[in-house]
Design an enzyme around this catalytic site. Structure first.
Site, PDB file in Angstrom:
ATOM      1  N   GLY A   7       0.783  -1.240   0.000  1.00  0.00           N
ATOM      2  CA  GLY A   7       0.000   0.000   0.000  1.00  0.00           C
ATOM      3  C   GLY A   7       0.810   1.282   0.000  1.00  0.00           C
ATOM      4  O   GLY A   7       0.313   2.326   0.439  1.00  0.00           O
ATOM      5  N   LEU A  85      -9.460  -8.663 -12.865  1.00  0.00           N
ATOM      6  CA  LEU A  85     -10.859  -8.275 -12.651  1.00  0.00           C
ATOM      7  C   LEU A  85     -11.758  -8.855 -13.737  1.00  0.00           C
ATOM      8  O   LEU A  85     -11.334  -9.027 -14.897  1.00  0.00           O
ATOM      9  CB  LEU A  85     -10.977  -6.750 -12.645  1.00  0.00           C
ATOM     10  CG  LEU A  85     -10.470  -6.060 -11.379  1.00  0.00           C
ATOM     11  CD1 LEU A  85     -10.331  -4.558 -11.616  1.00  0.00           C
ATOM     12  CD2 LEU A  85     -11.386  -6.333 -10.185  1.00  0.00           C
ATOM     13  N   HIS A 101       1.672   0.349 -13.012  1.00  0.00           N
ATOM     14  CA  HIS A 101       2.489  -0.843 -13.299  1.00  0.00           C
ATOM     15  C   HIS A 101       3.962  -0.431 -13.333  1.00  0.00           C
ATOM     16  O   HIS A 101       4.294   0.611 -13.902  1.00  0.00           O
ATOM     17  CB  HIS A 101       2.067  -1.436 -14.654  1.00  0.00           C
ATOM     18  CG  HIS A 101       2.813  -2.678 -15.001  1.00  0.00           C
ATOM     19  ND1 HIS A 101       2.527  -3.901 -14.428  1.00  0.00           N
ATOM     20  CD2 HIS A 101       3.858  -2.887 -15.845  1.00  0.00           C
ATOM     21  CE1 HIS A 101       3.370  -4.816 -14.916  1.00  0.00           C
ATOM     22  NE2 HIS A 101       4.185  -4.220 -15.771  1.00  0.00           N
TER      23      HIS A 101
HETATM   24  C1  GRF Z   1       3.814  -1.265  -7.369  1.00  0.00           C
HETATM   25  O1  GRF Z   1       5.116  -1.485  -7.833  1.00  0.00           O
HETATM   26  C2  GRF Z   1       2.842  -1.154  -8.506  1.00  0.00           C
HETATM   27  O2  GRF Z   1       3.399  -0.576  -9.659  1.00  0.00           O
HETATM   28  C3  GRF Z   1       2.505  -2.599  -8.773  1.00  0.00           C
HETATM   29  O3  GRF Z   1       2.472  -3.194  -7.499  1.00  0.00           O
HETATM   30  C4  GRF Z   1       3.273  -2.451  -6.596  1.00  0.00           C
HETATM   31  C5  GRF Z   1       2.388  -2.037  -5.481  1.00  0.00           C
HETATM   32  O4  GRF Z   1       3.114  -1.442  -4.450  1.00  0.00           O
HETATM   33  N1  GRF Z   1       1.275  -2.726  -9.507  1.00  0.00           N
HETATM   34  P1  GRF Z   1       2.343  -0.798  -3.212  1.00  0.00           P
HETATM   35  O5  GRF Z   1       1.439  -1.877  -2.636  1.00  0.00           O
HETATM   36  O6  GRF Z   1       1.575   0.387  -3.710  1.00  0.00           O
HETATM   37  O7  GRF Z   1       3.434  -0.424  -2.258  1.00  0.00           O
END
Ligand code: GRF
Length: 223
Positions: A7, A85, A101
């Protein structure tokens, strides 16, 4: 926001929301995993936080849909949400769901994008915020940020470098949507009233040049 884990992007958005001029607020956090650290953080920040265990795509989508409607959600932000989803749900929320991403899409979709980038030997990678389509890590691109790779990088160091730009780019993307500057036209994102950065990057840097006055100096590259 839909999350499954740490998060940190959620925290970055919540931090942005503490600025009174920020045009959006996080009204609800949903996790498919009760033990997600991000969920505990949202709870401690007083944000409505819900766990919806993932049994199957459709049941999960139906429960999320009900919750989003009850809470008057206008934009769904995926951040480290590790489930695919339901396609009908994604279509119902077309251009109202975004994802972040950790690569420059369309390069390196799917899991462990940072490892994929290292294995491919790319000089630059980064992160992408995009509108969500039923295909994984696909959809019109809203914002990207570039980071260089380094010869001694491993998955952890590169992930940390990318994550630090994710935390700037995601709040920026949400701001542009909340300010109604964003439109999807023929599968591409158009943004009104936002200047493109004047920046050129080279990796590795240009070779050092010997100058009689100052010895070795780095050539400056810029636009
Ligand atoms: C991030 O690197 C995001 O790009 C990917 O998953 C990770 C999530 O990190 N989809 P966080 O849970 O927001 O710290």
């Amino acid at each position: 926001m839909l999350i499954s884990g740490r998060g940190s992007n959620l925290r970055a958005l919540l931090a942005a929301c503490t600025d009174a001029s920020y045009p959006a607020e996080v009204v609800s956090v949903v996790s498919d995993r009760v033990e997600a650290p991000g969920l505990a953080f949202a709870q401690s920040s007083g944000i409505c936080s819900t766990t919806i265990p993932y049994r199957d795509r459709q049941t999960f989508a139906t429960r999320v849909e009900t919750l989003l409607r009850d809470q008057g959600v206008q934009l769904v932000c995926l951040a480290g949400f590790m489930r695919v989803l339901d396609a009908a749900f994604v279509e119902a929320w077309r251009d109202r769901i975004i994802n972040i991403h950790p690569s420059l899409l369309p390069a390196f979709p799917g899991l462990r994008a940072q490892s994929q980038a290292l294995a491919a030997g790319v000089r630059f990678t980064g992160c992408t915020v995009h509108f969500v389509r039923p295909e994984v890590d696909a959809g019109p691109i809203l914002a990207q940020a570039v980071v260089p790779t380094r010869p001694d990088d491993d998955e952890a160091t590169l992930s940390a470098r990318i994550l630090s730009v994710e935390h700037r780019v995601y709040p920026l993307a949400v701001r542009m949507i909340a300010e109604d500057r964003v439109q999807v036209v023929a599968g591409k994102v158009e943004i009104r009233g936002w200047r493109a950065p004047k920046l050129a990057m080279l990796n590795p840097r240009e070779p050092l040049r010997r100058s009689p006055a100052s010895g070795w100096s780095q050539t400056q590259v810029g636009l």
